[in-house]
Design an enzyme around this catalytic site. Sequence first.
Site, short mmCIF file in Angstrom:
data_model
loop_
_atom_site.label_atom_id
_atom_site.label_comp_id
_atom_site.label_asym_id
_atom_site.label_seq_id
_atom_site.Cartn_x
_atom_site.Cartn_y
_atom_site.Cartn_z
CB SER A 38 -0.94 0.01 1.21
OG SER A 38 -0.22 -0.16 2.42
N GLY A 75 -2.15 -4.25 0.92
CA GLY A 75 -2.31 -5.47 1.68
C GLY A 75 -1.37 -6.59 1.29
CG ASN A 103 0.72 -5.37 4.36
OD1 ASN A 103 0.09 -4.68 5.16
ND2 ASN A 103 0.84 -5.04 3.08
CG ASP A 184 -2.95 4.77 8.56
OD1 ASP A 184 -1.91 5.46 8.62
OD2 ASP A 184 -3.28 4.15 7.54
CG HIS A 187 -0.94 3.54 4.83
ND1 HIS A 187 -1.86 3.01 5.72
CD2 HIS A 187 -0.59 2.52 4.00
CE1 HIS A 187 -2.06 1.73 5.43
NE2 HIS A 187 -1.30 1.42 4.39
#
Length: 212
Positions: A38, A75, A103, A184, A187
């Site tokens: 991502s 993801g 991830n 978040d 990112h």
Amino acid sequence: MIDTSALTRRGLVLAGLAAWPVTAHGARGPVVTMLGDSITAGYGLPAAAALPARLQAELQRRGVAAVVRNAGVSGDTTAGGLARVNFSVRPDTAVCVVALGGNDLLQGLSPRTVRANLDGIVARLKQRKKRVVLCGLEAPPELGRNYAREFNAVFPALARAHGVTLYPNLLAGVAGNPALNQPDGIHPNARGAQVIAGRLAPVIAGVVAQVA
């Protein structure tokens, strides 16, 4: 007297550039494909602010002709990258930036599994005669000192084993900085993507110079 050798060299350079792909925006040069998750895909950002676009802009600012292609999938783990590397990295790619593992880290996957998957990715790229830049990541100590040490060691060990270029930490200067990340905390925001691009560009420029 006209230096014909200089003209010949210039002609070869121009002919070489003419052979490289051209994007819709007119950029020309060797293709640099970013195989990632991502962060590469540009989660939460417009395409123009995502890392691949910012990296291409940084390269152009340095006078480096290159076409940076986004092959990020949100993801994605190293296993996902291994499963799709042969079709996500197109034949015209000259340099592949492997930016995976985040991830896996979030899921607490075994560093041995991460290494095996990345080893497979790099091996396949080398078999296809692609230059590789392997981007590392740093695990936070909160995940456990032993885990962090093993995870962090995966990237430099693989780079040495395969003789490829290592960029030690993709998120250097960005991770943990609220001003450079989305709410978040994971990112990068547009400013964060620009910071990453600015730090990564000199490394990519050096590799592009070897193929241009």
